[in-house]
Design a protein around this motif. Structure first.
Motif, PDB file in Angstrom:
ATOM      1  N   THR A  52     -42.979  49.479  61.012  1.00 45.23           N
ATOM      2  CA  THR A  52     -43.204  48.759  62.268  1.00 45.23           C
ATOM      3  C   THR A  52     -41.982  48.836  63.174  1.00 45.23           C
ATOM      4  N   THR A  53     -40.806  48.589  62.615  1.00 46.62           N
ATOM      5  CA  THR A  53     -39.576  48.602  63.420  1.00 46.62           C
ATOM      6  C   THR A  53     -39.320  49.983  64.010  1.00 46.62           C
ATOM      7  N   ARG A  54     -39.443  51.015  63.197  1.00 43.95           N
ATOM      8  CA  ARG A  54     -39.200  52.367  63.712  1.00 43.95           C
ATOM      9  C   ARG A  54     -40.233  52.763  64.749  1.00 43.95           C
ATOM     10  N   GLY A  55     -41.449  52.306  64.573  1.00 41.41           N
ATOM     11  CA  GLY A  55     -42.470  52.575  65.570  1.00 41.41           C
ATOM     12  C   GLY A  55     -42.152  51.915  66.897  1.00 41.41           C
ATOM     13  N   GLN A  56     -41.651  50.690  66.846  1.00 42.64           N
ATOM     14  CA  GLN A  56     -41.270  49.990  68.064  1.00 42.64           C
ATOM     15  C   GLN A  56     -40.097  50.685  68.748  1.00 42.64           C
ATOM     16  N   GLN A  57     -39.198  51.256  67.963  1.00 43.63           N
ATOM     17  CA  GLN A  57     -38.032  51.937  68.515  1.00 43.63           C
ATOM     18  C   GLN A  57     -38.370  53.316  69.065  1.00 43.63           C
ATOM     19  N   ARG A  58     -39.336  54.021  68.434  1.00 40.09           N
ATOM     20  CA  ARG A  58     -39.500  55.442  68.721  1.00 40.09           C
ATOM     21  C   ARG A  58     -40.840  55.851  69.296  1.00 40.09           C
ATOM     22  N   ASP A  59     -41.888  55.112  69.012  1.00 41.81           N
ATOM     23  CA  ASP A  59     -43.220  55.554  69.408  1.00 41.81           C
ATOM     24  C   ASP A  59     -43.769  54.707  70.541  1.00 41.81           C
ATOM     25  N   SER A  60     -44.661  55.313  71.300  1.00 43.35           N
ATOM     26  CA  SER A  60     -45.351  54.560  72.339  1.00 43.35           C
ATOM     27  C   SER A  60     -46.782  54.324  71.868  1.00 43.35           C
ATOM     28  N   GLY A  61     -47.382  53.309  72.396  1.00 44.60           N
ATOM     29  CA  GLY A  61     -48.776  53.058  72.050  1.00 44.60           C
ATOM     30  C   GLY A  61     -48.929  52.005  70.987  1.00 44.60           C
ATOM     31  N   GLN A  62     -49.138  52.431  69.745  1.00 50.90           N
ATOM     32  CA  GLN A  62     -49.483  51.511  68.667  1.00 50.90           C
ATOM     33  C   GLN A  62     -48.312  50.645  68.186  1.00 50.90           C
ATOM     34  N   GLY A  63     -47.078  51.026  68.476  1.00 52.18           N
ATOM     35  CA  GLY A  63     -45.931  50.244  68.017  1.00 52.18           C
ATOM     36  C   GLY A  63     -45.657  50.391  66.541  1.00 52.18           C
ATOM     37  N   GLN A  64     -46.166  51.437  65.922  1.00 54.35           N
ATOM     38  CA  GLN A  64     -45.891  51.724  64.523  1.00 54.35           C
ATOM     39  C   GLN A  64     -45.504  53.186  64.410  1.00 54.35           C
ATOM     40  N   GLU A  65     -44.892  53.540  63.297  1.00 58.23           N
ATOM     41  CA  GLU A  65     -44.466  54.919  63.077  1.00 58.23           C
ATOM     42  C   GLU A  65     -45.678  55.832  63.047  1.00 58.23           C
ATOM     43  N   ARG A  66     -45.844  56.622  64.076  1.00 62.45           N
ATOM     44  CA  ARG A  66     -46.968  57.543  64.164  1.00 62.45           C
ATOM     45  C   ARG A  66     -46.530  58.854  64.814  1.00 62.45           C
ATOM     46  N   SER A  67     -45.374  59.338  64.436  1.00 63.38           N
ATOM     47  CA  SER A  67     -44.815  60.530  65.062  1.00 63.38           C
ATOM     48  C   SER A  67     -45.201  61.832  64.359  1.00 63.38           C
ATOM     49  N   MET A  68     -45.796  61.744  63.176  1.00 66.65           N
ATOM     50  CA  MET A  68     -46.009  62.958  62.393  1.00 66.65           C
ATOM     51  C   MET A  68     -47.042  63.891  63.006  1.00 66.65           C
ATOM     52  N   ALA A  69     -48.117  63.376  63.578  1.00 61.15           N
ATOM     53  CA  ALA A  69     -49.132  64.264  64.150  1.00 61.15           C
ATOM     54  C   ALA A  69     -48.512  65.147  65.229  1.00 61.15           C
ATOM     55  N   ALA A  70     -47.701  64.556  66.105  1.00 60.83           N
ATOM     56  CA  ALA A  70     -47.043  65.336  67.158  1.00 60.83           C
ATOM     57  C   ALA A  70     -46.006  66.284  66.562  1.00 60.83           C
ATOM     58  N   THR A  71     -45.300  65.847  65.546  1.00 54.72           N
ATOM     59  CA  THR A  71     -44.292  66.678  64.898  1.00 54.72           C
ATOM     60  C   THR A  71     -44.936  67.903  64.255  1.00 54.72           C
ATOM     61  N   VAL A  72     -46.019  67.691  63.524  1.00 54.71           N
ATOM     62  CA  VAL A  72     -46.718  68.789  62.862  1.00 54.71           C
ATOM     63  C   VAL A  72     -47.308  69.753  63.891  1.00 54.71           C
TER      64      VAL A  72
END
Length: 143
Positions: A52-72
């Protein structure tokens, strides 16, 4: 002149997540003389908080860590591969396992390896569930 040794602070779910998620990425905390005991349920709670914290710091939208789809997607475009989101999380989990093994061979322990490994395992499971649900829906739609 010697500096006095600091007593290790016991790790709890209340203070460990804050200690782990707020330190700069480049900082490496010295290993305490006696690492605190970490219990599985504490690691899982800390991993959830970290997602949750990393998502709030790094991702937009859901506020949770969800960077892998874009990374892949970016990696696949660059390398011409067909990795899935689940495979991306499996790769990161493997990276943490290798780091933990290397650290252990050096006689040390880094709780971040266990914390991130647990978080990556959960995110991998989520991605696998999403992929399975999408596959099932495609089969229903094809009928």
């Amino acid at each position: 002149m010697t500096t006095p040794k600091r007593k290790p602070v016991p790790v709890t779910t209340a203070n460990a997540a804050a200690r782990i998620t707020t330190r700069p990425a480049a900082a490496v905390a010295p290993a305490p003389a006696t690492p605190p005991a970490l219990h599985a349920h504490d690691l899982l709670a800390m991993a959830s908080s970290t997602i949750t914290t990393r998502g709030q710091q790094r991702d937009s939208g859901q506020g949770q860590e969800r960077s892998m789809a874009a990374t892949v997607a970016a990696f696949n475009a660059i390398e011409g591969t067909q990795l899935t989101e689940r495979q991306g999380w499996a790769f990161m989990k493997t990276l943490k396992m290798v780091r933990a093994a290397t650290t252990a061979r050096n006689g040390l322990f880094n709780p971040d390896d266990a914390l991130d490994g647990a978080a990556y395992a959960a995110l991998e499971g989520e991605a696998a569930t999403k992929a399975y649900a999408a596959q099932q829906q495609r089969e229903v739609d094809a009928q």
